[in-house]
Structure formats: structure tokens, C-alpha cells
Write a protein that holds these residues in place. Structure first.
Motif, PDB file in Angstrom:
ATOM      1  N   TYR A 100      -7.322  -5.973  -2.139  1.00  0.00           N
ATOM      2  CA  TYR A 100      -6.855  -7.126  -2.901  1.00  0.00           C
ATOM      3  C   TYR A 100      -5.328  -7.104  -2.987  1.00  0.00           C
ATOM      4  O   TYR A 100      -4.717  -6.032  -3.068  1.00  0.00           O
ATOM      5  CB  TYR A 100      -7.363  -7.075  -4.342  1.00  0.00           C
ATOM      6  CG  TYR A 100      -8.830  -7.318  -4.549  1.00  0.00           C
ATOM      7  CD1 TYR A 100      -9.770  -6.335  -4.288  1.00  0.00           C
ATOM      8  CD2 TYR A 100      -9.274  -8.534  -5.072  1.00  0.00           C
ATOM      9  CE1 TYR A 100     -11.123  -6.556  -4.527  1.00  0.00           C
ATOM     10  CE2 TYR A 100     -10.617  -8.774  -5.314  1.00  0.00           C
ATOM     11  CZ  TYR A 100     -11.537  -7.774  -5.037  1.00  0.00           C
ATOM     12  OH  TYR A 100     -12.874  -8.001  -5.274  1.00  0.00           O
ATOM     13  N   TYR A 109      -2.600  -8.816  -5.778  1.00  0.00           N
ATOM     14  CA  TYR A 109      -2.394  -9.537  -7.026  1.00  0.00           C
ATOM     15  C   TYR A 109      -0.891  -9.636  -7.284  1.00  0.00           C
ATOM     16  O   TYR A 109      -0.101  -8.868  -6.744  1.00  0.00           O
ATOM     17  CB  TYR A 109      -3.029  -8.807  -8.216  1.00  0.00           C
ATOM     18  CG  TYR A 109      -4.531  -8.718  -8.195  1.00  0.00           C
ATOM     19  CD1 TYR A 109      -5.169  -7.620  -7.633  1.00  0.00           C
ATOM     20  CD2 TYR A 109      -5.320  -9.716  -8.769  1.00  0.00           C
ATOM     21  CE1 TYR A 109      -6.558  -7.522  -7.625  1.00  0.00           C
ATOM     22  CE2 TYR A 109      -6.702  -9.628  -8.762  1.00  0.00           C
ATOM     23  CZ  TYR A 109      -7.313  -8.531  -8.190  1.00  0.00           C
ATOM     24  OH  TYR A 109      -8.685  -8.433  -8.175  1.00  0.00           O
ATOM     25  N   LEU A 120      -2.431 -10.761 -14.389  1.00  0.00           N
ATOM     26  CA  LEU A 120      -2.646 -10.432 -12.985  1.00  0.00           C
ATOM     27  C   LEU A 120      -3.205 -11.651 -12.270  1.00  0.00           C
ATOM     28  O   LEU A 120      -4.338 -12.045 -12.479  1.00  0.00           O
ATOM     29  CB  LEU A 120      -3.631  -9.271 -12.861  1.00  0.00           C
ATOM     30  CG  LEU A 120      -3.081  -7.885 -13.095  1.00  0.00           C
ATOM     31  CD1 LEU A 120      -4.207  -6.883 -13.171  1.00  0.00           C
ATOM     32  CD2 LEU A 120      -2.128  -7.500 -11.988  1.00  0.00           C
ATOM     33  N   PHE A 125      -4.610 -13.388  -9.055  1.00  0.00           N
ATOM     34  CA  PHE A 125      -5.253 -13.096  -7.778  1.00  0.00           C
ATOM     35  C   PHE A 125      -4.568 -13.861  -6.650  1.00  0.00           C
ATOM     36  O   PHE A 125      -4.265 -15.055  -6.781  1.00  0.00           O
ATOM     37  CB  PHE A 125      -6.726 -13.494  -7.845  1.00  0.00           C
ATOM     38  CG  PHE A 125      -7.406 -13.544  -6.507  1.00  0.00           C
ATOM     39  CD1 PHE A 125      -7.629 -14.752  -5.869  1.00  0.00           C
ATOM     40  CD2 PHE A 125      -7.809 -12.381  -5.881  1.00  0.00           C
ATOM     41  CE1 PHE A 125      -8.249 -14.807  -4.641  1.00  0.00           C
ATOM     42  CE2 PHE A 125      -8.423 -12.417  -4.643  1.00  0.00           C
ATOM     43  CZ  PHE A 125      -8.646 -13.638  -4.017  1.00  0.00           C
ATOM     44  N   TYR A 154      -8.048 -11.604  -0.915  1.00  0.00           N
ATOM     45  CA  TYR A 154      -9.048 -10.546  -0.942  1.00  0.00           C
ATOM     46  C   TYR A 154      -9.641 -10.391   0.443  1.00  0.00           C
ATOM     47  O   TYR A 154     -10.077 -11.367   1.059  1.00  0.00           O
ATOM     48  CB  TYR A 154     -10.086 -10.929  -1.992  1.00  0.00           C
ATOM     49  CG  TYR A 154     -11.475 -10.383  -1.872  1.00  0.00           C
ATOM     50  CD1 TYR A 154     -12.562 -11.244  -1.982  1.00  0.00           C
ATOM     51  CD2 TYR A 154     -11.720  -9.033  -1.706  1.00  0.00           C
ATOM     52  CE1 TYR A 154     -13.858 -10.780  -1.918  1.00  0.00           C
ATOM     53  CE2 TYR A 154     -13.010  -8.557  -1.636  1.00  0.00           C
ATOM     54  CZ  TYR A 154     -14.079  -9.428  -1.750  1.00  0.00           C
ATOM     55  OH  TYR A 154     -15.365  -8.969  -1.683  1.00  0.00           O
ATOM     56  N   ASP A 198     -10.614 -14.120   1.555  1.00  0.00           N
ATOM     57  CA  ASP A 198     -10.589 -15.174   0.545  1.00  0.00           C
ATOM     58  C   ASP A 198      -9.125 -15.420   0.188  1.00  0.00           C
ATOM     59  O   ASP A 198      -8.515 -14.622  -0.514  1.00  0.00           O
ATOM     60  CB  ASP A 198     -11.396 -14.724  -0.672  1.00  0.00           C
ATOM     61  CG  ASP A 198     -11.450 -15.781  -1.774  1.00  0.00           C
ATOM     62  OD1 ASP A 198     -10.565 -16.650  -1.830  1.00  0.00           O
ATOM     63  OD2 ASP A 198     -12.375 -15.708  -2.601  1.00  0.00           O
ATOM     64  N   SER A 208      -7.965 -18.014  -1.503  1.00  0.00           N
ATOM     65  CA  SER A 208      -7.919 -19.100  -2.484  1.00  0.00           C
ATOM     66  C   SER A 208      -6.822 -18.943  -3.531  1.00  0.00           C
ATOM     67  O   SER A 208      -6.460 -19.908  -4.197  1.00  0.00           O
ATOM     68  CB  SER A 208      -9.271 -19.243  -3.175  1.00  0.00           C
ATOM     69  OG  SER A 208      -9.614 -18.035  -3.852  1.00  0.00           O
ATOM     70  N   LEU A 230       1.003  -6.322  -6.552  1.00  0.00           N
ATOM     71  CA  LEU A 230       0.124  -5.167  -6.629  1.00  0.00           C
ATOM     72  C   LEU A 230      -0.967  -5.249  -5.576  1.00  0.00           C
ATOM     73  O   LEU A 230      -1.560  -6.306  -5.360  1.00  0.00           O
ATOM     74  CB  LEU A 230      -0.531  -5.080  -8.000  1.00  0.00           C
ATOM     75  CG  LEU A 230       0.400  -4.762  -9.170  1.00  0.00           C
ATOM     76  CD1 LEU A 230      -0.287  -5.033 -10.487  1.00  0.00           C
ATOM     77  CD2 LEU A 230       0.856  -3.320  -9.110  1.00  0.00           C
ATOM     78  N   SER A 259     -16.913  -4.336  -2.816  1.00  0.00           N
ATOM     79  CA  SER A 259     -16.134  -5.469  -3.297  1.00  0.00           C
ATOM     80  C   SER A 259     -16.324  -5.739  -4.779  1.00  0.00           C
ATOM     81  O   SER A 259     -15.400  -5.613  -5.558  1.00  0.00           O
ATOM     82  CB  SER A 259     -16.485  -6.722  -2.507  1.00  0.00           C
ATOM     83  OG  SER A 259     -17.893  -6.968  -2.599  1.00  0.00           O
ATOM     84  N   TYR A 260     -17.505  -6.052  -5.180  1.00  0.00           N
ATOM     85  CA  TYR A 260     -17.646  -6.692  -6.480  1.00  0.00           C
ATOM     86  C   TYR A 260     -18.002  -5.749  -7.622  1.00  0.00           C
ATOM     87  O   TYR A 260     -17.899  -6.123  -8.759  1.00  0.00           O
ATOM     88  CB  TYR A 260     -18.716  -7.781  -6.399  1.00  0.00           C
ATOM     89  CG  TYR A 260     -20.002  -7.313  -5.746  1.00  0.00           C
ATOM     90  CD1 TYR A 260     -20.206  -7.471  -4.392  1.00  0.00           C
ATOM     91  CD2 TYR A 260     -20.989  -6.706  -6.502  1.00  0.00           C
ATOM     92  CE1 TYR A 260     -21.371  -7.025  -3.789  1.00  0.00           C
ATOM     93  CE2 TYR A 260     -22.162  -6.258  -5.911  1.00  0.00           C
ATOM     94  CZ  TYR A 260     -22.348  -6.422  -4.545  1.00  0.00           C
ATOM     95  OH  TYR A 260     -23.490  -5.976  -3.955  1.00  0.00           O
ATOM     96  N   PRO A 267     -14.874   0.129  -8.912  1.00  0.00           N
ATOM     97  CA  PRO A 267     -13.545   0.072  -9.541  1.00  0.00           C
ATOM     98  C   PRO A 267     -12.433  -0.072  -8.508  1.00  0.00           C
ATOM     99  O   PRO A 267     -12.515   0.471  -7.404  1.00  0.00           O
ATOM    100  CB  PRO A 267     -13.443   1.423 -10.256  1.00  0.00           C
ATOM    101  CG  PRO A 267     -14.844   1.883 -10.427  1.00  0.00           C
ATOM    102  CD  PRO A 267     -15.597   1.362  -9.242  1.00  0.00           C
ATOM    103  N   LEU A 268     -11.420  -0.787  -8.879  1.00  0.00           N
ATOM    104  CA  LEU A 268     -10.251  -0.941  -8.021  1.00  0.00           C
ATOM    105  C   LEU A 268      -9.285   0.217  -8.270  1.00  0.00           C
ATOM    106  O   LEU A 268      -9.080   0.641  -9.399  1.00  0.00           O
ATOM    107  CB  LEU A 268      -9.549  -2.256  -8.320  1.00  0.00           C
ATOM    108  CG  LEU A 268     -10.313  -3.536  -7.991  1.00  0.00           C
ATOM    109  CD1 LEU A 268      -9.518  -4.752  -8.432  1.00  0.00           C
ATOM    110  CD2 LEU A 268     -10.620  -3.604  -6.516  1.00  0.00           C
ATOM    111  N   PHE A 290      -5.383   0.940  -7.830  1.00  0.00           N
ATOM    112  CA  PHE A 290      -4.155   0.179  -7.656  1.00  0.00           C
ATOM    113  C   PHE A 290      -3.016   1.056  -7.134  1.00  0.00           C
ATOM    114  O   PHE A 290      -2.897   2.234  -7.486  1.00  0.00           O
ATOM    115  CB  PHE A 290      -3.717  -0.435  -8.988  1.00  0.00           C
ATOM    116  CG  PHE A 290      -4.469  -1.671  -9.362  1.00  0.00           C
ATOM    117  CD1 PHE A 290      -5.684  -1.576 -10.022  1.00  0.00           C
ATOM    118  CD2 PHE A 290      -3.971  -2.920  -9.046  1.00  0.00           C
ATOM    119  CE1 PHE A 290      -6.392  -2.726 -10.367  1.00  0.00           C
ATOM    120  CE2 PHE A 290      -4.661  -4.074  -9.382  1.00  0.00           C
ATOM    121  CZ  PHE A 290      -5.877  -3.967 -10.042  1.00  0.00           C
ATOM    122  N   GLY A 291      -2.164   0.427  -6.328  1.00  0.00           N
ATOM    123  CA  GLY A 291      -0.898   1.034  -5.986  1.00  0.00           C
ATOM    124  C   GLY A 291       0.099   0.812  -7.121  1.00  0.00           C
ATOM    125  O   GLY A 291      -0.208   0.153  -8.122  1.00  0.00           O
TER     126      GLY A 291
END
Lengths: 112, 114
Positions: free
Chosen positions: B33, B35, B43, B45, B48, B56, B58, B91, B98-99, B102-103, B105-106
Motif C-alpha cells: 500500500y 498512503y 492517512l 489511501f 494498493y 487499485d 482509486s 507512507l 491483503s484484507y 496487519p500492515l 509500515f515504513g
């Protein structure tokens, strides 16, 4: 499309008191719900998630969150706040095969 | 192990210039992702990627923004003809699926457009 709302920009709590950070969501079908925390000058960290099962989920640092389907809420809670809990908290939602969307964040201030 | 790596950590550019932001996800993570975090905006979006599926896009705010992910690993976010409103922290995050994973993050790239 899913969405998430954090109605409070800031929450102030005295140290030792219970804390609640509110989150409501909108999604078609069953949601996957998350809380993340961002400490000052540090990256975002995962706290906890709800996928299915028990409505009360426990996470890192003594935090927990309660999934309430009828109220479409997923409030973050902790029984006794610490000054070190002061940070920016984000609620997030996703739905199967779809992206993860975050709320605007709630800044939590724990007052000594 | 190694986490999500983003470079550069800071970027100052003049209005109208193009910039490229890089993200190295955790090895084996199929979801990636992007963000954007602006002051008071939470955050936002952007885009993705999930495996070999079409991304995605969008959340991309305009056609000046684009991203690609080569070989299912490294991703580059490109902003063309930067504007001052593009100033933010960008980020990147990755996860095993995917859904419901847990993400991770950098630390982000802080972009300042002067």
C-alpha cells in the motif's frame, strides 16, 4: 465502499483512569477492523485486529477493543492509562478482497 | 528481520519538478500500500497492489500521481509536476495478504515542495 470515522480529534485522560478512543465504520458485509498507533517520531505500529469470533479482542500494551455489530463500532479501550500511551491512534477497516482504509486519527493525551 | 524500507527519508523539491519515492517491502509480502499523511488529514489511501492483480488506483488524487510495483517486490510512487499541496509524508506498508493481515509500515518519505 468502506469507510471509518473517528469522531474525536483529541482525547484527554488522567493517568490511571480508563481510556476509550472511539471508532465507527461502514462496510458491506463482515468487516475486518484494526487499530494502529503512531508514537512521536516513530512509525505506525499494529495494536490489534478483529476478524471473526469473540467480540472483545486484546492487543499490545494492554489495549483491547470491542466489536459491536449493531452499533458498527470498534472502540479502543484500556483499563488504566499510562503517560506513555500518549500518541496518535488510527482505526482502520477492510472487507474481503478490498483495501484497508484508515480514519483521520485521534490524538490521545494522558495527563500525569 | 528487515522491515519495510523507504527512500529517501526526506525530499525537498521545487514546484513543477518530478519526484520518485521508493518502497522495499518485507520479503514475501504480497500486498503493498501507499498512503499519504498530511497534518490533520489522517492517512489518505493512494494505491494498493495485491499479488499479480491489477492495482487499485482509486485513491490517487490526480493523474500526476502514478505507481508501479516491479516483480512483485519494490514499488515506486512517482509524482509529476509537483505542487505545494503535494507536501506530506508518504507512507508505504506491506502485509502477507491483503484484507486481514496487519500492515507493516515504513518510516515514510517526507516530501516538501517549495
Amino acid at each position: 465502499a468502506q469507510s471509518v470515522a473517528q469522531p474525536e480529534d483529541q482525547v484527554n485522560v488522567a493517568e490511571g483512569n480508563p481510556l476509550t478512543v472511539k471508532c465507527t465504520y461502514s462496510v458491506s458485509g463482515n468487516p475486518y477492523l484494526f487499530w494502529y498507533v503512531q508514537y512521536p517520531n516513530r512509525g505506525l505500529q499494529f495494536l490489534l485486529k478483529y476478524i471473526t469470533g469473540d467480540n472483545l479482542v486484546k492487543g499490545s500494551y494492554g489495549f483491547e477493543a470491542e466489536f459491536n455489530k449493531s452499533q458498527t463500532s470498534f472502540h479502543l479501550k484500556k483499563p488504566s492509562a499510562l503517560v506513555s500511551d500518549s500518541a496518535l491512534y488510527f482505526c482502520a477497516v477492510s472487507h474481503r478482497d478490498d483495501k484497508i482504509i484508515f480514519g483521520k486519527g485521534t490524538r490521545l493525551h494522558i495527563l500525569p | 528481520g528487515a522491515g519495510v524500507s523507504q527512500s529517501p527519508s526526506n525530499k525537498v523539491t521545487e514546484k513543477g519538478k518530478d519526484v520518485e519515492l521508493r518502497c522495499d517491502p518485507i520479503s514475501g509480502h504480497t500486498a503493498l500500500y501507499w498512503y499519504r499523511q498530511s497534518l490533520g488529514q489522517g492517512l489518505e489511501f493512494l494505491i494498493y497492489f495485491q499479488g499479480n492483480s491489477a492495482p487499485d488506483k482509486s485513491g490517487l488524487p490526480s493523474d500526476r500521481f502514478s505507481a508501479e510495483r516491479t516483480g512483485g517486490s519494490v514499488s515506486t510512487l512517482t509524482i509529476q509536476r509537483t505542487q505545494q499541496e503535494d507536501s506530506a509524508v508518504y507512507l508505504c506498508a506491506s502485509s502477507l495478504s491483503s484484507y486481514n493481515s496487519p500492515l507493516h509500515f515504513g518510516n515514510g518519505t517526507r516530501l516538501t515542495v517549495t
